[in-house]
Design a protein around this motif. Structure first.
Motif, short mmCIF file in Angstrom:
data_model
loop_
_atom_site.label_atom_id
_atom_site.label_comp_id
_atom_site.label_asym_id
_atom_site.label_seq_id
_atom_site.Cartn_x
_atom_site.Cartn_y
_atom_site.Cartn_z
N VAL A 114 1.04 -8.26 13.05
CA VAL A 114 0.94 -8.46 11.61
C VAL A 114 1.77 -7.43 10.87
CG1 VAL A 114 -0.64 -8.56 9.65
CG2 VAL A 114 -1.39 -9.38 11.88
N LYS A 115 2.71 -7.90 10.06
CA LYS A 115 3.54 -7.00 9.27
C LYS A 115 2.87 -6.79 7.91
CE LYS A 115 7.50 -9.24 11.28
NZ LYS A 115 8.56 -10.16 10.97
N PRO A 116 2.48 -5.56 7.59
CA PRO A 116 1.80 -5.33 6.32
C PRO A 116 2.74 -5.44 5.12
CG PRO A 116 2.15 -3.26 7.47
CD PRO A 116 2.61 -4.35 8.40
N VAL A 117 2.18 -5.75 3.97
CA VAL A 117 2.93 -5.76 2.72
C VAL A 117 3.04 -4.31 2.27
CG1 VAL A 117 2.89 -6.55 0.32
CG2 VAL A 117 2.05 -8.04 2.14
N SER A 118 4.18 -3.94 1.70
CA SER A 118 4.40 -2.55 1.35
C SER A 118 4.99 -2.41 -0.04
CB SER A 118 5.35 -1.92 2.37
OG SER A 118 5.68 -0.61 1.98
N THR A 119 4.63 -1.32 -0.71
CA THR A 119 5.22 -1.01 -2.01
C THR A 119 6.38 -0.04 -1.87
OG1 THR A 119 3.66 0.81 -2.31
CG2 THR A 119 3.04 -1.35 -3.22
N VAL A 120 6.67 0.41 -0.68
CA VAL A 120 7.83 1.28 -0.42
C VAL A 120 8.86 0.50 0.39
CG1 VAL A 120 6.45 3.40 -0.50
CG2 VAL A 120 6.84 2.27 1.68
N PRO A 121 10.12 0.91 0.33
CA PRO A 121 11.13 0.20 1.13
C PRO A 121 10.93 0.44 2.63
CG PRO A 121 12.14 1.98 -0.15
CD PRO A 121 10.70 1.94 -0.50
N LEU A 122 10.78 -0.63 3.37
CA LEU A 122 10.62 -0.55 4.83
C LEU A 122 11.65 -1.45 5.49
CD1 LEU A 122 6.74 -0.92 5.25
CD2 LEU A 122 8.09 1.18 5.29
N ILE A 123 11.88 -1.18 6.76
CA ILE A 123 12.73 -2.03 7.58
C ILE A 123 11.91 -2.40 8.80
CG2 ILE A 123 14.85 -2.17 8.94
CD1 ILE A 123 15.74 0.26 7.07
#
Length: 133
Positions: free
Chosen positions: A20-29
């Motif tokens: 599961v890929k979490p939703v993020s408020t920071v830029p992620l790759i």
């Protein structure tokens, strides 16, 4: 098996996020790899991760990416105003540097890269983040 890692350039950290890929408020790759069973290890919570030798290769590549993109990382961290073309240019360089760094290690079989979270594309002075609000 597929294994996905979340790379946080601002914190200079990475995390295993499969499945599961979490939703993020920071830029992620998100980098997804094709992994053989002998390249896997498991945490005490029975979550998949790279075996120690493979993880060392990933860490070396990740630190290379951090170093090559230090200037852009600082711009993101300080919410520097850039033109849309400059953001696109910097993000393109970032993606290219990740691919090149990972390709140095044949045991890391990268099959997908995704930008996730809050990547700036267009911003004016009025759109700057005010962390005091």
């Amino acid at each position: 098996m597929k294994l996905t890692i979340s790379m946080d350039l601002l914190e200079k950290m990475f995390y295993y996020v499969s499945p599961v890929k979490p939703v993020s408020t920071v830029p992620l790759i998100y980098a997804t790899f094709l992994v053989d069973k002998d390249q896997l290890a498991y945490t005490t919570e029975n979550e998949a991760k790279f075996a120690r030798k493979i993880e060392r290769s990933f860490k070396a590549a990740f630190h290379e990416v951090i170093e090559k993109n230090r200037a852009y990382g600082e711009m993101l961290d300080q919410d520097t105003l850039l033109s849309p073309q400059e953001h696109a240019n910097q993000q393109g360089k970032l993606i290219d540097s990740i691919i090149v760094a990972l390709q140095q290690y044949p045991e890391l079989k990268l099959i997908r890269l995704e930008l996730a979270g809050s990547w700036p594309l267009f911003q004016t002075e009025a759109g700057r983040l005010d962390l005091t609000e």
